[in-house]
Design a protein around this motif. Structure first.
Motif, PDB file in Angstrom:
ATOM      1  N   PHE A 188      37.728 -43.105  10.381  1.00  6.47           N
ATOM      2  CA  PHE A 188      37.261 -43.485  11.925  1.00  6.47           C
ATOM      3  C   PHE A 188      39.156 -43.820  12.051  1.00  6.47           C
ATOM      4  O   PHE A 188      39.096 -43.501  12.959  1.00  6.47           O
ATOM      5  N   THR A 189      39.986 -44.405  11.392  1.00  4.71           N
ATOM      6  CA  THR A 189      40.881 -44.650  11.742  1.00  4.71           C
ATOM      7  C   THR A 189      41.553 -43.528  11.890  1.00  4.71           C
ATOM      8  O   THR A 189      42.714 -43.446  12.776  1.00  4.71           O
ATOM      9  N   MET A 190      41.816 -42.439  11.017  1.00  2.00           N
ATOM     10  CA  MET A 190      41.935 -41.124  11.188  1.00  2.00           C
ATOM     11  C   MET A 190      41.819 -40.682  12.528  1.00  2.00           C
ATOM     12  O   MET A 190      42.959 -40.581  13.476  1.00  2.00           O
ATOM     13  N   LEU A 191      40.179 -40.393  13.668  1.00  2.00           N
ATOM     14  CA  LEU A 191      40.275 -40.008  14.302  1.00  2.00           C
ATOM     15  C   LEU A 191      40.336 -40.904  15.802  1.00  2.00           C
ATOM     16  O   LEU A 191      41.672 -40.636  16.811  1.00  2.00           O
ATOM     17  N   GLY A 192      40.662 -42.666  15.295  1.00  2.60           N
ATOM     18  CA  GLY A 192      40.952 -43.598  16.124  1.00  2.60           C
ATOM     19  C   GLY A 192      42.652 -43.264  16.884  1.00  2.60           C
ATOM     20  O   GLY A 192      43.050 -42.760  17.736  1.00  2.60           O
TER      21      GLY A 192
END
Length: 325
Positions: A20-24
């Motif tokens: 999720f952090t990477m996609l964010g």
């Protein structure tokens, strides 16, 4: 030891969080480019660099703290140039771990990749804070190459108490013993070393179930950064904190001499998470200094890996003794 069954590592909440952090981050970069595409080039580039490499600024602050705090330590401090090199080392290593291996490839190299090997010594890999078994992929590949059996854990809940991890370690030790019929060696990074100590202190027959505990950058005496943490396991790593004080008391009941002669503790004077540097040492342990190496990078240092695996191989000798707490 806390009761309850130990979950397997077939899932990882941390992996989903880091995905999720990477996609964010990708979404923020795309949004920045869409909003400021017509802005001066310097503004566009600066924004993208800050979003993608902002962690490097956080690392720089950590190393600045290392430079100040380690000056009063018993371990000779690293110079500015050595710390700058360690910072660059961590800038390169951190994305490989937190943005690639752990979120997307943590299932790689399963624990059953090496077939059972009766008579050998297996390795139990125990990661640290905000990590999962994906941290160990370079180790797992090397263990596969050497045909050395291993097991691993995903320590969850991610921000829970270290005491909650004991059933996970107990399960991994059981699985490792089943692969070889012999007590395994625990190889632990960072907070994982504290979880291993807590398991040993809570397990009456730990001396017979594990042969050695090898820690890499573990805050055995707590860490200066722990005072800023607001999560449970982070607070437990505060210097002179209540949890560490209780752990030492439990260990003292088993070992009146207060020594750890069956521990090998790797530490560095450029560790940007565990400092002062001496906090990664234990009295009576085989404390091994690797100067100028950052915290995550220490787990993959060539000397650390080679000497550790060489010791595991030598533990197959009949005269090798199990850990004594």
């Amino acid at each position: 030891m806390p009761s309850g069954s130990a979950p397997t590592h077939h899932s990882s909440r941390l992996a989903r969080l880091q995905q999720f952090t990477m996609l964010g981050t990708v979404a923020l970069v795309v949004g920045w480019l869409a909003l400021f595409w017509n802005a001066p080039g310097a503004v566009v580039v600066a924004g993208v660099l800050l979003l993608v490499f902002g962690y490097a600024l956080v690392l720089a602050l950590e190393f600045a703290a290392v430079h100040r705090v380690n000056r009063g330590d018993t371990v000779p401090p690293a110079g500015r140039l050595a710390l700058a090199r360690a910072w660059w080392q961590e800038v390169r290593v951190a994305p490989q771990v937190f943005s690639w291996r752990q979120p997307f490839f943590w299932r790689g190299c399963p624990d059953d990749a090496v077939p059972p090997a009766p008579g050998q010594t297996a390795v139990v890999l125990v990661h640290g804070f905000v990590c999962n078994r994906g941290l160990w992929l370079p180790w797992m590949r090397e263990l596969l190459r050497r045909r050395m059996p291993y097991t691993s854990v995903n320590l969850e809940p991610v921000f829970g108490s270290i005491d909650e991890y004991l059933p996970l370690i107990d399960d991994a030790v059981k699985r490792a013993h089943a692969l070889t019929g012999r007590p395994p060696v625990l190889v632990c990074h960072s907070m994982g070393g504290l979880a291993a100590r807590a398991w040993c202190a809570a397990t009456p027959d730990a001396h017979a179930r594990v042969r050695q505990v090898i820690t890499i950058g573990t805050p055995h005496q707590g860490t200066w950064l722990g005072q800023f943490s607001h999560v449970t396991n982070g607070r437990q790593m505060r210097q002179q904190g209540a949890w560490l004080t209780k752990l030492r008391s439990l260990e003292a009941e088993q070992t009146p001499t207060g020594t750890y002669d069956r521990f090998i503790c790797w530490y560095s004077n450029a560790d940007n998470i565990v400092f002062p540097a001496s906090t990664a040492m234990l009295p009576g342990a085989d404390n091994r200094h690797v100067p100028g190496v950052a915290h995550v990078a220490l787990a993959f240092d060539a000397r650390v890996m080679e000497e550790t695996l060489a010791w595991v191989a030598s533990a197959n000798a009949p005269e090798a003794r199990p850990i004594a707490l």
